[in-house]
Design an enzyme around this catalytic site. Structure first.
Site, PDB file in Angstrom:
ATOM      1  N   CYS A  66     131.745  55.494  49.202  1.00 31.58           N
ATOM      2  CA  CYS A  66     132.720  55.553  48.110  1.00 31.58           C
ATOM      3  C   CYS A  66     133.952  54.684  48.353  1.00 31.58           C
ATOM      4  O   CYS A  66     134.750  54.474  47.447  1.00 31.58           O
ATOM      5  CB  CYS A  66     133.137  57.002  47.870  1.00 31.58           C
ATOM      6  SG  CYS A  66     133.985  57.769  49.269  1.00 31.58           S
ATOM      7  N   HIS A 103     149.600  65.143  49.507  1.00 31.83           N
ATOM      8  CA  HIS A 103     148.337  64.886  48.812  1.00 31.83           C
ATOM      9  C   HIS A 103     147.432  64.094  49.754  1.00 31.83           C
ATOM     10  O   HIS A 103     147.821  63.040  50.258  1.00 31.83           O
ATOM     11  CB  HIS A 103     148.595  64.093  47.532  1.00 31.83           C
ATOM     12  CG  HIS A 103     147.362  63.575  46.880  1.00 31.83           C
ATOM     13  ND1 HIS A 103     146.488  64.390  46.195  1.00 31.83           N
ATOM     14  CD2 HIS A 103     146.855  62.330  46.814  1.00 31.83           C
ATOM     15  CE1 HIS A 103     145.485  63.655  45.729  1.00 31.83           C
ATOM     16  NE2 HIS A 103     145.696  62.390  46.090  1.00 31.83           N
ATOM     17  N   HIS A 106     140.598  64.412  47.422  1.00 32.58           N
ATOM     18  CA  HIS A 106     139.857  65.424  46.679  1.00 32.58           C
ATOM     19  C   HIS A 106     138.610  65.833  47.459  1.00 32.58           C
ATOM     20  O   HIS A 106     138.110  65.068  48.287  1.00 32.58           O
ATOM     21  CB  HIS A 106     139.454  64.885  45.307  1.00 32.58           C
ATOM     22  CG  HIS A 106     140.629  64.636  44.428  1.00 32.58           C
ATOM     23  ND1 HIS A 106     141.321  63.436  44.444  1.00 32.58           N
ATOM     24  CD2 HIS A 106     141.272  65.432  43.545  1.00 32.58           C
ATOM     25  CE1 HIS A 106     142.338  63.512  43.596  1.00 32.58           C
ATOM     26  NE2 HIS A 106     142.322  64.710  43.034  1.00 32.58           N
ATOM     27  N   ASP A 110     129.179  67.027  46.958  1.00 30.05           N
ATOM     28  CA  ASP A 110     128.035  66.132  47.133  1.00 30.05           C
ATOM     29  C   ASP A 110     127.950  65.572  48.561  1.00 30.05           C
ATOM     30  O   ASP A 110     127.423  64.486  48.786  1.00 30.05           O
ATOM     31  CB  ASP A 110     128.100  64.987  46.125  1.00 30.05           C
ATOM     32  CG  ASP A 110     129.374  64.138  46.255  1.00 30.05           C
ATOM     33  OD1 ASP A 110     130.223  64.442  47.126  1.00 30.05           O
ATOM     34  OD2 ASP A 110     129.515  63.174  45.487  1.00 30.05           O
ATOM     35  N   ARG A 118     132.247  66.915  50.545  1.00 31.08           N
ATOM     36  CA  ARG A 118     132.765  65.584  50.872  1.00 31.08           C
ATOM     37  C   ARG A 118     134.263  65.601  50.637  1.00 31.08           C
ATOM     38  O   ARG A 118     134.736  65.614  49.507  1.00 31.08           O
ATOM     39  CB  ARG A 118     132.110  64.506  49.997  1.00 31.08           C
ATOM     40  CG  ARG A 118     132.736  63.127  50.181  1.00 31.08           C
ATOM     41  CD  ARG A 118     131.983  62.036  49.421  1.00 31.08           C
ATOM     42  NE  ARG A 118     131.832  62.304  48.010  1.00 31.08           N
ATOM     43  CZ  ARG A 118     132.586  61.783  47.033  1.00 31.08           C
ATOM     44  NH1 ARG A 118     133.570  60.946  47.328  1.00 31.08           N
ATOM     45  NH2 ARG A 118     132.360  62.081  45.764  1.00 31.08           N
ATOM     46  N   CYS A 120     137.155  63.579  50.447  1.00 30.78           N
ATOM     47  CA  CYS A 120     137.433  62.166  50.197  1.00 30.78           C
ATOM     48  C   CYS A 120     138.942  61.973  50.350  1.00 30.78           C
ATOM     49  O   CYS A 120     139.723  62.474  49.544  1.00 30.78           O
ATOM     50  CB  CYS A 120     136.953  61.829  48.793  1.00 30.78           C
ATOM     51  SG  CYS A 120     137.021  60.094  48.379  1.00 30.78           S
TER      52      CYS A 120
END
Length: 132
Positions: A66, A103, A106, A110, A118, A120
């Site tokens: 990704c 932050h 997310h 999957d 995951r 990310c």
């Protein structure tokens, strides 16, 4: 973590680079395949760029394809919190540092076994501590 780390906006701006501030404090996102750690493979611990809390271990990092660092589990589950994110007309789960509310990115369902998750993460939200 019980005690929240709270700083003024000016203190965060003085501590962080512009990109780190925009991502970690303003809930931004770096472009895919541009962050420092998306294809990083060294052994060690990824810590919060704002407060230094240990978040993810290299042993749980995997290539999700990704363009962002991806992990199948936090190293210290108590250090990573979640909350609903309905921005950009999507329904996602935001991950934040439990200590300072930075932050991180997310979490999606999957990922690989054993968790199927995951995490990310934006490279701008983390710093790497090599294994000694």
């Amino acid at each position: 973590m019980t005690d929240k780390i709270v700083k003024t906006d000016a203190e965060w701006r003085a501590q962080l680079t512009r990109e780190q501030y925009e991502v970690a404090r303003k809930r931004g996102t770096e472009r895919a395949f541009t962050g420092k750690y998306w294809n990083h493979a060294a052994e060690g611990t990824y810590r919060c760029v704002c407060c230094g809390a240990p978040l993810f271990a290299s042993a749980t990092k995997f290539d999700a394809g990704c363009g962002w660092p991806s992990f199948w589990a936090p190293a210290e589950p108590a250090n990573v919190g979640t909350r609903p994110d309905h921005s950009h007309h999507m329904q996602r789960t935001e991950i934040v540092c439990s200590a300072c509310d930075a932050h991180l990115g997310h979490v999606f369902d999957d990922g690989p076994a054993p968790t199927g998750e995951r995490y990310c993460v934006n490279s701008a939200s983390i710093e790497f501590e090599p294994k000694s």
